[in-house]
Write a protein that holds these residues in place. Structure first.
Motif, PDB file in Angstrom:
ATOM      1  N   PHE A  78      12.528  39.575  23.979  1.00  0.00           N
ATOM      2  CA  PHE A  78      11.813  38.870  22.911  1.00  0.00           C
ATOM      3  C   PHE A  78      12.759  38.738  21.730  1.00  0.00           C
ATOM      4  O   PHE A  78      13.777  39.444  21.641  1.00  0.00           O
ATOM      5  CB  PHE A  78      10.522  39.587  22.530  1.00  0.00           C
ATOM      6  N   ALA A  79      12.469  37.837  20.833  1.00  0.00           N
ATOM      7  CA  ALA A  79      13.416  37.473  19.778  1.00  0.00           C
ATOM      8  C   ALA A  79      13.752  38.632  18.850  1.00  0.00           C
ATOM      9  O   ALA A  79      14.819  38.654  18.239  1.00  0.00           O
ATOM     10  CB  ALA A  79      12.876  36.292  18.970  1.00  0.00           C
ATOM     11  N   GLY A  80      12.859  39.613  18.752  1.00  0.00           N
ATOM     12  CA  GLY A  80      13.112  40.751  17.885  1.00  0.00           C
ATOM     13  C   GLY A  80      13.785  41.919  18.582  1.00  0.00           C
ATOM     14  O   GLY A  80      13.868  43.015  18.015  1.00  0.00           O
ATOM     15  N   ALA A  83      23.052  38.182  17.956  1.00  0.00           N
ATOM     16  CA  ALA A  83      24.053  37.127  17.788  1.00  0.00           C
ATOM     17  C   ALA A  83      23.592  35.828  18.434  1.00  0.00           C
ATOM     18  O   ALA A  83      23.802  34.734  17.893  1.00  0.00           O
ATOM     19  CB  ALA A  83      25.385  37.574  18.386  1.00  0.00           C
ATOM     20  N   PHE A  84      22.958  35.944  19.598  1.00  0.00           N
ATOM     21  CA  PHE A  84      22.433  34.774  20.292  1.00  0.00           C
ATOM     22  C   PHE A  84      21.352  34.091  19.465  1.00  0.00           C
ATOM     23  O   PHE A  84      21.354  32.859  19.304  1.00  0.00           O
ATOM     24  CB  PHE A  84      21.878  35.190  21.655  1.00  0.00           C
ATOM     25  N   VAL A  85      20.414  34.875  18.941  1.00  0.00           N
ATOM     26  CA  VAL A  85      19.331  34.307  18.140  1.00  0.00           C
ATOM     27  C   VAL A  85      19.897  33.549  16.938  1.00  0.00           C
ATOM     28  O   VAL A  85      19.473  32.430  16.630  1.00  0.00           O
ATOM     29  CB  VAL A  85      18.359  35.412  17.672  1.00  0.00           C
ATOM     30  N   GLU A  86      20.890  34.134  16.290  1.00  0.00           N
ATOM     31  CA  GLU A  86      21.512  33.493  15.127  1.00  0.00           C
ATOM     32  C   GLU A  86      22.210  32.184  15.510  1.00  0.00           C
ATOM     33  O   GLU A  86      22.064  31.159  14.834  1.00  0.00           O
ATOM     34  CB  GLU A  86      22.519  34.446  14.485  1.00  0.00           C
ATOM     35  N   PHE A 126       6.133  36.790  19.568  1.00  0.00           N
ATOM     36  CA  PHE A 126       5.737  37.953  20.344  1.00  0.00           C
ATOM     37  C   PHE A 126       6.430  39.166  19.753  1.00  0.00           C
ATOM     38  O   PHE A 126       7.624  39.097  19.394  1.00  0.00           O
ATOM     39  CB  PHE A 126       6.122  37.789  21.820  1.00  0.00           C
ATOM     40  N   VAL A 127       5.727  40.261  19.668  1.00  0.00           N
ATOM     41  CA  VAL A 127       6.290  41.501  19.137  1.00  0.00           C
ATOM     42  C   VAL A 127       6.096  42.603  20.168  1.00  0.00           C
ATOM     43  O   VAL A 127       5.237  42.509  21.060  1.00  0.00           O
ATOM     44  CB  VAL A 127       5.634  41.895  17.801  1.00  0.00           C
TER      45      VAL A 127
END
Length: 384
Positions: free
Chosen positions: A285-287, A295-298, A379-380
Motif C-alpha cells: 500500500f502507498a504508506g 522512492a517509487f511513490v515519489e 488504504f491504510v
C-alpha cells in the motif's frame, strides 16, 4: 470487436537527453530487448488496473534505460491494449511473439485473458510476468509464467480471520461476478475460507459483467441480516455495491470484505465515503514503510501527478525483475535464457519488499491487511 492498438517505444536516455533509437551511430550499436506490454486501458473496469500498470511499467523502463544498468542493452516496450477482450489478448500475444519477436510479455491485466493467452507464450518459450492476475493456479500453465501479484488464496484467508476477530462475524453474505475468471475464482476462495472458519452463509448473490444496478441482490442480502458482505468483484462494481448498500439502508455495522481486485485508488473516487472501513488484503500500500517503496511513490507522483496503488507497485516490480533477468542473461534474443535467470532470482529488493519466487513462480510476499479510508481516499494498515 475492438482491434488491438500497438505503439512502439524505443528510447535511450543519455546524459539527461532522450535519443531516439536509430538516430545516431551510438544508438545503432546498442542491443534492444523487445518486451510486450499488454494491458487493458479500455474495456470498462479492467481499464482501472491496466492504465495503472502501464504507467508504472513505462516509468520503470525509463528509469532502467536512463541508469545504464543494462550497459549496451535497451528495453523496448511494444504496447498493446486488449480492451479486456480475451480474444484480442490471444491475437496480440500471437503478433508479439511471431512478428515482433519479443523475449517477454508483461501482462495481461485480467486473469480471464491470461488463461487464454499465456499458454501461447508458454509454448513459444516467451516469459510472461503477471502483475494483476490473482486467480489460483495461473502459474501452473507452465514454467515460463511468473507473477508479482499474490494469489487470492494466499491472501483472503488472512483477511477473513482478521475481520472475524475484529468484528465478531458469524453470518456472511457473498456477491460476485459470474463471467470473469478473477471474480469467479475469488468467490471460490472466499467460500472455502468461510467454510473453514465455520461461518454461516446466509446469502449468495451474483451479477453479470456490465451490470450497474445491484439493488435486487442487496435487498435480498439485507433481509438476511448478515454481519458481513464479502465481495468477489472488480473495483468499479465494488464501488457501486458499497454506495447502493448504504442507500438501501444496510447497517453501517455490517462489514464489507473485499478481494484483491478491489484495491484500486479508483474505488475511492467512485465510492467516496461509502468505502470507509472496507477490509482487503494486499502485498503493498502507498504508506508502506520501505525506502524503495517511498522512492517509487515519489517518482510516480512526480511523473503522473497521482498516488500509485498496488497494481502500479506490482507492475513496477515486474519490470525491474525482468530487467534484472535480462542483465544477468546478457541476452536480448533468448526467452529461455531470460526465463532461467528470472527463476534464479531469490533476493530481490523491490517496492513490495524483499522477496523471491515460490516453487510455482509466485512472488513470496507477506500479505498485509488493509482498511479503506473513504474520506482520505487511501488504504491504510489495519490496526492490530
Amino acid at each position: 470487436m475492438v482491434m488491438p492498438t500497438f505503439s512502439r517505444r524505443r528510447v535511450l536516455a543519455l546524459g539527461g537527453a532522450v535519443v531516439l533509437s536509430g538516430s545516431s551511430a551510438f544508438a545503432q550499436s546498442r542491443r534492444v530487448a523487445k518486451i510486450g506490454l499488454v494491458q487493458s486501458t479500455t474495456g470498462g473496469s479492467a481499464a482501472l488496473y491496466g492504465t495503472e500498470q502501464k504507467q508504472a511499467i513505462e516509468l520503470a523502463f525509463a528509469e532502467i534505460n536512463a541508469s545504464g544498468t543494462l550497459k549496451d542493452i535497451t528495453l523496448e516496450a511494444i504496447y498493446a491494449d486488449d480492451g479486456a477482450d480475451r480474444g484480442q489478448t490471444v491475437n496480440i500475444f500471437q503478433r508479439l511473439i511471431r512478428q515482433d519477436n519479443v523475449i517477454a510479455i508483461l501482462g495481461p491485466s485480467l486473469s480471464n485473458s491470461a488463461f487464454a493467452a499465456d499458454p501461447i507464450a508458454q509454448q513459444a518459450g516467451v516469459v510472461v510476468i503477471a502483475s494483476s492476475n490473482t486467480a489460483p493456479n495461473l502459474t501452473k500453465i507452465g514454467d515460463f509464467v511468473f507473477r508479482t501479484s499474490v494469489p487470492e488464496d494466499q491472501v483472503f484467508p488472512t483477511v477473513l480471520r482478521y475481520a472475524v476477530k475484529k468484528h465478531g462475524i458469524k453470518q456472511v453474505a457473498l456477491i460476485y461476478g459470474l463471467d470473469d475468471a478473477l471474480t469467479r475464482s475469488a468467490h471460490e476462495v472466499q467460500k472455502k475460507a468461510v467454510t473453514e472458519l465455520g461461518l454461516q452463509q446466509v446469502a449468495i448473490e451474483s451479477y453479470q459483467r456490465g451490470d450497474v444496478d445491484f439493488s435486487a441482490q442487496l435487498t435480498k442480502i439485507r433481509e438476511q441480516k448478515p454481519d458481513a458482505i464479502i465481495l468477489g468483484t472488480l473495483a468499479e462494481e465494488a464501488a457501486a455495491i458499497l454506495r447502493q448498500a448504504r442507500q438501501l439502508g444496510i447497517d453501517d455495522k455490517v462489514a464489507f470484505i473485499g478481494c484483491n481486485a478491489n484495491i484500486s485508488a479508483k474505488l475511492f473516487e467512485l465510492a467516496g465515503p461509502a468505502a470507509n472501513g472496507i477490509i482487503v488484503g494486499a502485498s503493498w500500500f502507498a504508506g508502506y514503510d520501505n525506502a524503495r517503496s517511498k522512492a517509487f511513490v515519489e517518482a510516480y507522483r512526480k511523473r503522473y501527478g497521482t498516488t500509485p496503488d498496488i497494481y502500479d507497485a506490482q507492475g513496477y516490480d515486474a519490470a525491474y525483475l525482468l530487467a534484472e533477468a535480462v542483465r544477468r542473461a546478457d541476452d536480448v534474443s533468448s526467452g529461455k535464457v531470460v526465463r532461467d535467470k528470472l527463476a534464479a532470482i531469490t533476493d530481490f529488493d523491490g517496492v513490495l519488499g524483499h522477496f523471491g519466487w515460490s516453487a510455482d513462480r509466485d512472488a513470496t510476499v507477506q500479505p498485509k491487511v488493509l482498511i479503506g479510508d473513504g474520506s482520505s481516499k487511501v488504504f491504510v494498515a489495519a490496526p492490530s
